[in-house]
Design a protein around this motif. Structure first.
Motif, PDB file in Angstrom:
ATOM      1  N   THR A 199     -13.522  25.310 -51.325  1.00 34.77           N
ATOM      2  CA  THR A 199     -12.406  25.786 -50.457  1.00 34.77           C
ATOM      3  C   THR A 199     -12.991  26.288 -48.918  1.00 34.77           C
ATOM      4  OG1 THR A 199     -11.266  26.212 -52.328  1.00 34.77           O
ATOM      5  CG2 THR A 199     -10.459  27.328 -50.297  1.00 34.77           C
ATOM      6  N   VAL A 256     -12.267  24.632 -45.366  1.00 35.02           N
ATOM      7  CA  VAL A 256     -11.813  25.279 -44.224  1.00 35.02           C
ATOM      8  C   VAL A 256     -12.950  25.398 -43.095  1.00 35.02           C
ATOM      9  CG1 VAL A 256     -11.314  27.815 -43.214  1.00 35.02           C
ATOM     10  CG2 VAL A 256     -10.725  26.767 -45.519  1.00 35.02           C
ATOM     11  N   PRO A 285      -7.891  22.186 -40.394  1.00 35.65           N
ATOM     12  CA  PRO A 285      -6.485  22.111 -40.675  1.00 35.65           C
ATOM     13  C   PRO A 285      -6.245  20.740 -41.313  1.00 35.65           C
ATOM     14  CG  PRO A 285      -6.681  23.375 -38.500  1.00 35.65           C
ATOM     15  CD  PRO A 285      -7.941  22.969 -39.139  1.00 35.65           C
ATOM     16  N   VAL A 295      -5.508  20.732 -45.202  1.00 39.20           N
ATOM     17  CA  VAL A 295      -4.429  21.327 -45.798  1.00 39.20           C
ATOM     18  C   VAL A 295      -3.498  20.532 -46.877  1.00 39.20           C
ATOM     19  CG1 VAL A 295      -2.115  22.214 -45.435  1.00 39.20           C
ATOM     20  CG2 VAL A 295      -4.116  23.143 -43.934  1.00 39.20           C
ATOM     21  N   MET A 320      -5.425  20.392 -50.092  1.00 43.44           N
ATOM     22  CA  MET A 320      -5.529  21.906 -50.866  1.00 43.44           C
ATOM     23  C   MET A 320      -4.206  21.973 -51.338  1.00 43.44           C
ATOM     24  SD  MET A 320      -7.465  24.211 -48.102  1.00 43.44           S
ATOM     25  CE  MET A 320      -9.273  24.222 -47.765  1.00 43.44           C
ATOM     26  N   ARG A 321      -3.173  21.225 -50.713  1.00 45.31           N
ATOM     27  CA  ARG A 321      -1.798  21.585 -51.126  1.00 45.31           C
ATOM     28  C   ARG A 321      -1.616  20.617 -52.297  1.00 45.31           C
ATOM     29  NH1 ARG A 321       2.186  23.894 -48.669  1.00 45.31           N
ATOM     30  NH2 ARG A 321       3.860  22.496 -49.782  1.00 45.31           N
ATOM     31  N   SER A 345      -4.335  28.522 -51.728  1.00 45.24           N
ATOM     32  CA  SER A 345      -3.213  29.010 -50.955  1.00 45.24           C
ATOM     33  C   SER A 345      -3.698  30.040 -49.883  1.00 45.24           C
ATOM     34  CB  SER A 345      -2.216  29.550 -51.990  1.00 45.24           C
ATOM     35  OG  SER A 345      -1.488  28.420 -52.673  1.00 45.24           O
ATOM     36  N   ILE A 358      -4.995  27.917 -47.214  1.00 46.01           N
ATOM     37  CA  ILE A 358      -3.849  27.083 -46.567  1.00 46.01           C
ATOM     38  C   ILE A 358      -3.374  28.103 -45.554  1.00 46.01           C
ATOM     39  CG2 ILE A 358      -1.735  25.935 -46.826  1.00 46.01           C
ATOM     40  CD1 ILE A 358      -2.625  25.212 -49.596  1.00 46.01           C
ATOM     41  N   LEU A 374      -5.382  28.542 -42.640  1.00 43.52           N
ATOM     42  CA  LEU A 374      -5.346  27.424 -41.616  1.00 43.52           C
ATOM     43  C   LEU A 374      -3.865  26.999 -41.019  1.00 43.52           C
ATOM     44  CD1 LEU A 374      -7.351  24.871 -43.791  1.00 43.52           C
ATOM     45  CD2 LEU A 374      -8.028  26.116 -41.745  1.00 43.52           C
ATOM     46  N   GLY A 381      -1.201  26.597 -42.525  1.00 45.99           N
ATOM     47  CA  GLY A 381      -0.245  25.808 -43.223  1.00 45.99           C
ATOM     48  C   GLY A 381       0.678  26.598 -44.245  1.00 45.99           C
ATOM     49  N   PRO A 399       1.469  27.963 -47.584  1.00 45.01           N
ATOM     50  CA  PRO A 399       1.067  28.073 -49.013  1.00 45.01           C
ATOM     51  C   PRO A 399       1.943  27.689 -50.121  1.00 45.01           C
ATOM     52  CG  PRO A 399       1.133  30.109 -48.157  1.00 45.01           C
ATOM     53  CD  PRO A 399       1.507  29.342 -47.037  1.00 45.01           C
TER      54      PRO A 399
END
Length: 87
Positions: free
Chosen positions: A2, A6, A11, A14, A17-18, A37, A40, A43, A45, A47
């Motif tokens: 993770t 990053v 970004p 994201v 990651m989602r 999250s 996220i 960044l 986003g 989460p």
């Protein structure tokens, strides 16, 4: 991974990651879902799981270390390039 995502991808990481958080692997362990999250959110986003303040701090600590290491590496690399250019 993770933290590396990053720093390296930024970004653009994201969506992946989602997908991890909302998929069966991420939801199986709420700790990882919160941790990712937090990344996220860092960044910019939205989460899928609200990370606790403790989890956010847990994410930010290694991120800070990794950021410092990257800066040190880049500075050393610049010095090395400058030194080899002039030698």
């Amino acid at each position: 991974m993770t933290t590396a995502s990053v720093l390296v991808v930024g970004p653009d990481a994201v969506p992946a990651m989602r997908s991890f958080v909302t998929g069966p692997d991420g939801r199986g362990d709420l700790g990882w879902a919160e941790y990712v999250s937090a990344a996220i959110a860092y960044l910019g986003g939205g989460p899928p799981v609200a990370p606790s303040p403790e989890t956010t701090a847990s994410f930010e600590e290694p991120l800070g270390i990794a950021t410092d290491l990257r800066s040190d590496f880049q500075a050393r690399r610049r010095r090395r390039r400058t030194w080899s250019t002039w030698s």
